[in-house]
Design a protein around this motif. Structure first.
Motif, mmCIF file in Angstrom:
data_model
loop_
_atom_site.group_PDB
_atom_site.id
_atom_site.type_symbol
_atom_site.label_atom_id
_atom_site.label_comp_id
_atom_site.label_asym_id
_atom_site.label_seq_id
_atom_site.Cartn_x
_atom_site.Cartn_y
_atom_site.Cartn_z
ATOM 1 N N VAL A 235 1.944 9.601 -5.663
ATOM 2 C CA VAL A 235 2.501 10.924 -5.348
ATOM 3 C C VAL A 235 3.511 11.330 -6.415
ATOM 4 O O VAL A 235 3.513 12.482 -6.871
ATOM 5 C CB VAL A 235 3.131 10.914 -3.936
ATOM 6 N N VAL A 236 4.356 10.404 -6.841
ATOM 7 C CA VAL A 236 5.340 10.712 -7.892
ATOM 8 C C VAL A 236 4.628 11.047 -9.191
ATOM 9 O O VAL A 236 4.987 12.007 -9.894
ATOM 10 C CB VAL A 236 6.322 9.534 -8.071
ATOM 11 N N PRO B 117 0.807 -1.228 0.000
ATOM 12 C CA PRO B 117 0.000 0.000 0.000
ATOM 13 C C PRO B 117 0.838 1.274 0.000
ATOM 14 O O PRO B 117 0.494 2.254 -0.689
ATOM 15 C CB PRO B 117 -0.819 -0.099 1.295
ATOM 16 N N VAL B 118 1.944 1.272 0.730
ATOM 17 C CA VAL B 118 2.788 2.477 0.767
ATOM 18 C C VAL B 118 3.492 2.660 -0.564
ATOM 19 O O VAL B 118 3.643 3.794 -1.041
ATOM 20 C CB VAL B 118 3.790 2.387 1.945
ATOM 21 N N MET B 119 3.908 1.562 -1.201
ATOM 22 C CA MET B 119 4.537 1.700 -2.518
ATOM 23 C C MET B 119 3.541 2.242 -3.540
ATOM 24 O O MET B 119 3.897 3.083 -4.375
ATOM 25 C CB MET B 119 5.103 0.358 -2.973
ATOM 26 N N PHE C 67 3.194 14.555 -8.966
ATOM 27 C CA PHE C 67 4.236 15.575 -9.041
ATOM 28 C C PHE C 67 4.710 15.770 -10.475
ATOM 29 O O PHE C 67 4.869 16.897 -10.943
ATOM 30 C CB PHE C 67 5.408 15.186 -8.131
ATOM 31 N N VAL C 68 4.917 14.667 -11.174
ATOM 32 C CA VAL C 68 5.345 14.759 -12.574
ATOM 33 C C VAL C 68 4.250 15.389 -13.430
ATOM 34 O O VAL C 68 4.519 16.207 -14.318
ATOM 35 C CB VAL C 68 5.745 13.369 -13.105
ATOM 36 N N ALA C 69 2.986 15.042 -13.148
ATOM 37 C CA ALA C 69 1.880 15.653 -13.891
ATOM 38 C C ALA C 69 1.816 17.148 -13.631
ATOM 39 O O ALA C 69 1.520 17.935 -14.533
ATOM 40 C CB ALA C 69 0.563 14.979 -13.500
ATOM 41 N N LEU C 70 2.117 17.572 -12.390
ATOM 42 C CA LEU C 70 2.126 19.008 -12.075
ATOM 43 C C LEU C 70 3.222 19.716 -12.852
ATOM 44 O O LEU C 70 3.005 20.807 -13.394
ATOM 45 C CB LEU C 70 2.323 19.205 -10.571
#
Length: 137
Positions: free
Chosen positions: A98-99, A90-92, A102-105
């Protein structure tokens, strides 16, 4: 006829010294005995106090050592647990999301944000503002 006999008036030295010594001993004897008794009592009390402080210091050292050992063991367990949580599925999955966001942003709407932040015109405007402030005061 011989020389006339004269009486020498002098205090008897041996008797006076003995009387003075007896008087001094009679006066100072109880005082010295009381002083020695107080000294013994203070010595015993200070020895008892030193023994108690030594025992308390030893107990404090043992307690702090025990706390340090348990804290170290807890830290090792926490590190193992944190590593296990970090590598869990789940954390992975959350990290991947999240990554991706961030890349989409950066590639998407974040381009305008980076354009505003890193626009080369800010350097020109900053230099103009600095020159104006230095010239005007």
């Amino acid at each position: 006829m011989g020389p006339p006999k004269m009486a020498i008036i002098a205090p008897p030295t041996r008797e006076f010294r003995a009387a003075a010594a007896a008087t001094t001993t009679a006066l100072l004897g109880p005082t010295l005995a009381a002083a020695l008794r107080c000294q013994r009592l203070l010595g015993v009390a200070s020895l008892f106090l030193c023994a108690q402080v030594c025992w308390l210091a030893w107990q404090a050292a043992l307690t702090s050592w025990s706390v340090a050992v348990h804290a170290c063991a807890a830290a090792v367990r926490a590190a193992v647990l944190a590593k296990a949580v970090w590598r869990s599925k789940p954390v992975m999955a959350l990290r991947r999301k999240v990554v991706f966001e961030f890349v989409a942003l950066l590639l998407g709407s974040g381009n305008a944000l980076f354009l505003v932040l890193f626009w080369p015109g800010w350097w020109v405007l900053g230099l103009i503002a600095l020159a104006t402030r230095l010239s005007v005061g």
